[in-house]
Motif scaffolding. Structure first.
Motif, mmCIF file in Angstrom:
data_model
loop_
_atom_site.group_PDB
_atom_site.id
_atom_site.type_symbol
_atom_site.label_atom_id
_atom_site.label_comp_id
_atom_site.label_asym_id
_atom_site.label_seq_id
_atom_site.Cartn_x
_atom_site.Cartn_y
_atom_site.Cartn_z
ATOM 1 N N UNK A 1 0.834 -1.117 0.079
ATOM 2 C CA UNK A 1 0.010 0.043 0.045
ATOM 3 C C UNK A 1 0.928 1.163 -0.092
ATOM 4 N N UNK A 2 1.772 1.134 1.100
ATOM 5 C CA UNK A 2 2.572 2.418 1.265
ATOM 6 C C UNK A 2 3.479 2.852 -0.121
ATOM 7 N N UNK A 3 4.229 1.557 -0.624
ATOM 8 C CA UNK A 3 4.945 1.999 -2.189
ATOM 9 C C UNK A 3 4.066 2.477 -3.180
ATOM 10 N N UNK A 4 2.931 1.717 -3.261
ATOM 11 C CA UNK A 4 2.254 2.099 -4.662
ATOM 12 C C UNK A 4 1.402 3.468 -4.341
ATOM 13 N N UNK A 5 1.209 3.819 -3.014
ATOM 14 C CA UNK A 5 0.854 5.144 -2.937
ATOM 15 C C UNK A 5 1.787 6.139 -3.142
ATOM 16 N N UNK A 6 3.191 5.909 -3.077
ATOM 17 C CA UNK A 6 4.108 6.971 -3.085
ATOM 18 C C UNK A 6 4.591 6.906 -4.527
ATOM 19 N N UNK A 7 4.596 5.803 -5.267
ATOM 20 C CA UNK A 7 4.611 5.970 -7.006
ATOM 21 C C UNK A 7 3.349 6.570 -7.547
ATOM 22 N N UNK B 1 5.433 9.552 -10.259
ATOM 23 C CA UNK B 1 5.842 8.270 -11.235
ATOM 24 C C UNK B 1 7.263 8.335 -11.718
ATOM 25 N N UNK B 2 7.979 9.624 -11.525
ATOM 26 C CA UNK B 2 9.148 9.652 -11.891
ATOM 27 C C UNK B 2 10.188 8.771 -11.040
ATOM 28 N N UNK B 3 9.778 8.493 -9.767
ATOM 29 C CA UNK B 3 10.322 7.662 -8.883
ATOM 30 C C UNK B 3 10.546 6.172 -9.163
ATOM 31 N N UNK B 4 9.627 5.718 -10.370
ATOM 32 C CA UNK B 4 9.772 4.352 -10.887
ATOM 33 C C UNK B 4 11.279 4.372 -11.440
#
Length: 213
Positions: free
Chosen positions: A162-168, A172-175
């Motif tokens: 949940x946390x990681x998905x919300x961050x991305x 999106x540039x974090x991907x």
């Protein structure tokens, strides 16, 4: 056989919708939701909803009540950060122990994972990328060949999907930068500098904590 993909899609939709409402604060801690209400909201039967609730209970986001309803659990930032500390300890330990000791089969699997990460990013498929991100980290810990560590890692990852998905979703540039960090970790594990591998893993995990603070 033709009905299986439909069932999986419904379960995933139920999981994502309920989780998003919890994460976004639509349903705050202590909120009670019945299966009937969720069924009406999502326009689906109770079967995929029950599956979604089971997954959410494992993540500690909800608590199932005896009458088949669901109570939203309080999930504080403090709790999330505490579990990050556990993940940090486990993964840096794995990096320290495994550097220079892994065989080609391990790296073949990691390289395949990294290629799949890239394809998911190109499609901007965050959900898929998060799944490959999870597998990347679990593959490293699993290489310790310790069932207790592997099970502990799986439980931690359940809580942080949940946390990681919300961050991305927010960045999106974090991907791509996340994948680049994975590549550096992979190369460090193949070398003989265990402190370097440990530092790279620590930096990678600490980044999400920084984003959340």
């Amino acid at each position: 056989m033709a009905e299986l993909p439909v069932a999986k899609t419904l379960k995933e939709k139920a999981f994502e919708t309920i989780k998003t409402n919890i994460v976004d604060g639509v349903w705050e801690g202590g909120t009670f939701l019945s299966e009937k209400a969720l069924s009406e909201l999502l326009q689906m039967s109770k079967t995929p909803i029950r599956s979604a609730l089971d997954r959410l209970e494992m993540m500690g986001l909800v608590k199932l009540s005896p009458n088949q309803g669901v109570i939203v659990q309080e999930v504080s930032l403090k709790k999330i950060l505490e579990i990050y500390e556990l993940r940090l300890a486990l993964e840096t330990f794995a990096a320290r122990r495994l550097t220079g000791k892994l065989d080609q089969r391990f790296f073949d699997r990691l390289d395949d994972n990294l290629e799949r990460q890239a394809r998911a990013i190109e499609r901007e498929d965050i959900a898929e990328y998060v799944n490959w991100d999870r597998e990347f980290h679990e593959t490293i810990v699993a290489a310790l060949d310790n069932e207790e560590y592997t099970e502990a890692m799986s439980r931690l990852q359940d809580k942080f999907v949940m946390v990681v998905r919300t961050t991305f979703m927010k960045n999106k540039s974090r991907l791509w930068s996340s994948r680049e960090e994975h590549l550096r970790i992979r190369d460090a594990l193949a070398g003989d500098d265990a402190p370097l591998a440990e530092r790279l893993v620590a930096s990678h995990i600490e980044y999400v904590k920084t984003i959340m603070l």
